[in-house]
Enzyme design. Structure first.
Site, mmCIF file in Angstrom:
data_model
loop_
_atom_site.group_PDB
_atom_site.id
_atom_site.type_symbol
_atom_site.label_atom_id
_atom_site.label_comp_id
_atom_site.label_asym_id
_atom_site.label_seq_id
_atom_site.Cartn_x
_atom_site.Cartn_y
_atom_site.Cartn_z
ATOM 1 N N CYS A 67 0.788 -1.231 0.000
ATOM 2 C CA CYS A 67 0.000 0.000 0.000
ATOM 3 C C CYS A 67 0.821 1.283 0.000
ATOM 4 C CB CYS A 67 -0.940 -0.012 1.198
ATOM 5 S SG CYS A 67 -2.246 -1.225 1.021
ATOM 6 N N LYS A 117 7.059 -6.564 6.927
ATOM 7 C CA LYS A 117 7.044 -6.115 8.316
ATOM 8 C C LYS A 117 6.707 -7.327 9.169
ATOM 9 C CE LYS A 117 2.178 -4.770 8.633
ATOM 10 N NZ LYS A 117 1.217 -3.781 9.142
HETATM 11 C C1 UDX Z 1 -0.648 0.655 5.423
HETATM 12 C C2 UDX Z 1 -1.415 1.735 6.189
HETATM 13 O O1 UDX Z 1 -0.886 1.822 7.513
HETATM 14 C C3 UDX Z 1 -2.885 1.348 6.266
HETATM 15 O O2 UDX Z 1 -3.620 2.376 6.901
HETATM 16 C C4 UDX Z 1 -3.425 1.139 4.846
HETATM 17 O O3 UDX Z 1 -4.776 0.761 4.869
HETATM 18 C C5 UDX Z 1 -2.603 0.082 4.128
HETATM 19 O O4 UDX Z 1 -1.219 0.442 4.120
HETATM 20 P P1 UDX Z 1 0.354 -1.739 5.866
HETATM 21 O O5 UDX Z 1 0.811 -1.641 4.444
HETATM 22 O O6 UDX Z 1 -0.274 -2.993 6.347
HETATM 23 O O7 UDX Z 1 -0.714 -0.538 6.173
HETATM 24 O O8 UDX Z 1 1.662 -1.549 6.740
HETATM 25 P P2 UDX Z 1 2.147 -0.469 7.809
HETATM 26 O O9 UDX Z 1 2.000 -1.052 9.159
HETATM 27 O O10 UDX Z 1 1.532 0.833 7.540
HETATM 28 O O11 UDX Z 1 3.706 -0.382 7.446
HETATM 29 C C6 UDX Z 1 4.040 -0.009 6.127
HETATM 30 C C7 UDX Z 1 5.565 -0.044 6.006
HETATM 31 O O12 UDX Z 1 6.130 1.027 6.773
HETATM 32 C C8 UDX Z 1 6.207 -1.331 6.520
HETATM 33 O O13 UDX Z 1 7.266 -1.698 5.633
HETATM 34 C C9 UDX Z 1 6.763 -0.926 7.873
HETATM 35 O O14 UDX Z 1 7.905 -1.688 8.239
HETATM 36 C C10 UDX Z 1 7.160 0.523 7.616
HETATM 37 N N1 UDX Z 1 7.196 1.373 8.821
HETATM 38 C C11 UDX Z 1 6.058 1.544 9.524
HETATM 39 C C12 UDX Z 1 8.376 2.015 9.174
HETATM 40 O O15 UDX Z 1 9.411 1.848 8.527
HETATM 41 N N2 UDX Z 1 8.381 2.820 10.251
HETATM 42 C C13 UDX Z 1 7.264 3.028 11.008
HETATM 43 O O16 UDX Z 1 7.336 3.771 11.985
HETATM 44 C C14 UDX Z 1 6.064 2.362 10.633
#
Ligand code: UDX
Length: 482
Positions: free
Chosen positions: A297, A357
């Site tokens: 996403c 993640k």
């Molecule tokens: C995301 C949005 O959070 C969600 O609202 C939407 O509906 C779909 O996309 P998701 O893709 O499941 O959700 O993952 P998310 O938990 O948001 O993490 C996205 C990426 O960011 C991951 O690779 C995670 O490791 C990274 N991340 C997240 C960071 O590097 N640092 C952070 O502080 C948070």
């Protein structure tokens, strides 16, 4: 009723920032609605979003028919097998299918018989330009419209560029049966993988975009009581999704920018960002540096937001900068290893983690998988362990045990923040490895304990000046002479 009265009555009032400025503005309401009526709902698509949506709507008391066109996935669902890792989902699917409030089919006509709400949860994958491919959505909308036997609302939950719902509305009219009126609503999802059930049942807000109040009410009545409900037009609702994910990506990229500074300063990014995030106007969520954001996403939606900016003749440099920072972050581990080990050709590097993640087996656009390819292209021999993922065709040796993966490694990288990695026996890792370098790309390990085990740990933005960076910053020197 003023805020105090409402508080006494147990009703949360919109905070000041939510007070609508005028009738056409988005309206945020918390007031509990009339007891929710159970609705007959057709959900099209049983993927990450559709399956969670269908199961949770059924769990809320609605009568849900979920349409899945992939025969293998449909067969698995009929066997009670859940094709995705989502805590709580398997139990809800089992309970609602047993109760008969959730069923699966490939037959849209059967699903739409007598149905007034069709929720489209099909994929809108990015094209090379960053714009999403809307063909699946258009096909689903046409089929649903043609199958509707009564006036119905098509609810677009898939992430789509602003203006899409209007186009889907025109397409629906072309396919609707005589005497059947199809209206359109936008209802974007904010489900995080690994938290999707919780995020659906306890959302920060539900956003409903529609041209008419009736469609908005039908959609609003699907959701739990007393949830913050934002009602607006479809373009605004479609843009909320892109803007939300783009802002989250900007936050993450800002954290990664600060981390790079800290590595050169010898400051600890986690301390800095904790101090930043405690400002209630900023917040600590999504302010954790790592190996860059991934998943199906955030990268897609930031690219879609940037593409939209260009289409509108309004470039969005903040979003584009977040992409550039993220690209740099996704190469930061390989860059570090080159600075620490020199030429990587012939070296053995262990990578712990493949999922994008922790908490999921999803590897779509995973920074960890990108790292494995980078190391392989650099000529390194890569050994990999992930607790949930085995990825056929990966240019690496994938083993079922982290200590086996560490055998003979010149360097070890933690690329996914699985809690199990922080709990590993660091002495055992050290004995297995050939070299001493451990790069904890996602700041999940205890660096002090790694050092006590005789290893040479590097986090992202953490600790002592990382003197291997080309520019080594020197603290200001004050002399008695001033
Ligand atoms: C995301 C949005 O959070 C969600 O609202 C939407 O509906 C779909 O996309 P998701 O893709 O499941 O959700 O993952 P998310 O938990 O948001 O993490 C996205 C990426 O960011 C991951 O690779 C995670 O490791 C990274 N991340 C997240 C960071 O590097 N640092 C952070 O502080 C948070």
């Amino acid at each position: 009723m003023n805020a105090m009265d409402a508080a006494r009555a147990g009703q949360r009032q919109p905070s000041r920032s939510h007070q609508p400025r005028s009738s056409h503005e988005a309206r945020v309401t918390y007031a509990p609605r009339s007891p929710r009526r159970a609705s007959l709902v057709c959900v099209v698509g049983a993927g990450y979003v559709g399956l969670t949506t269908a199961a949770c709507l059924a769990d809320l008391g609605h009568d849900v028919c979920c349409v899945e066109s992939n025969p293998a996935r449909l067969d698995a669902l009929h066997r009670g097998e859940i094709p995705i890792v989502e805590p709580g989902l398997e139990e809800i699917v089992a309970a609602t299918t047993a109760a008969g409030t959730l069923r699966f089919t490939s037959d849209i006509a059967a699903a739409m018989d007598g149905c007034a709400i069709a929720m489209l949860c099909v994929g809108t994958p990015p094209r090379a330009t960053g714009d999403p491919d809307l063909r699946q959505l258009a096909a689903a909308a046409a089929q649903v419209s043609a199958a509707a036997t009564r006036d119905a609302v098509i609810v677009v939950k898939s992430t789509v560029p602003p203006g899409t719902c209007e186009a889907i509305g025109l397409l629906a009219v072309d396919h609707a049966r005589a005497g059947v009126t199809i209206t359109i609503a936008s209802n974007p999802e904010f489900l995080r993988e690994g938290h999707a059930v919780t995020d659906f049942m306890h959302p920060d807000r539900v956003v409903v975009g529609s041209a008419g109040a009736r469609a908005a009410e039908l959609v609003a009545d699907l959701y739990p009581e007393d949830v913050a409900m934002v009602t607006c037009d479809t373009r605004a609702a479609e843009l909320v999704k892109y803007a939300s994910n783009t802002f989250l990506a900007i936050k993450i990229s800002f954290a990664n920018e600060v981390a790079g500074m800290c590595e050169r300063l010898g400051a600890d990014a986690l301390e800095v960002l904790e101090g930043v995030g405690l400002d209630s106007r900023i917040g600590s969520e999504f302010l954790h540096p790592g190996a860059g954001y991934g998943g199906s996403c955030l990268p897609k939606d930031v690219a879609g937001f940037a593409a939209l900016g260009h289409t509108l003749g309004w470039p969005v440099p903040l979003a584009e900068a977040a992409q550039q920072v993220n690209t740099r972050a996704r190469h930061s581990v390989t860059d570090k290893l080159r600075l620490l080990l020199g030429d990587l050709a012939g070296r053995t590097v262990t990578v712990l983690g493949l999922a994008f993640k922790a908490g999921t087996d999803d590897v779509r656009d995973s920074p960890a998988v990108a790292l494995v390819h980078q190391l392989s292209r650099a000529g390194a021999s890569v050994h990999v362990f992930d607790p949930l993922v085995f990825l056929p065709g990966l240019p690496a040796t994938q083993v079922p045990d982290p200590y086996e993966a560490a055998l003979g490694a010149d360097a070890l990288v933690v690329a996914t923040a699985w809690p199990a990695f922080a709990a590993l026996d660091y002495d055992r890792l050290a004995k297995a490895m050939n070299g001493r370098v451990v790069v904890d790309a996602v700041n999940t390990m205890d660096l002090a304990l790694l050092a006590e085990a005789g290893l040479e740990p590097y986090g992202t933005g953490r600790g002592r000046p990382v003197t291997f960076h080309p520019v080594v910053w020197q603290p200001l020197q004050w002399t008695a002479s001033g």
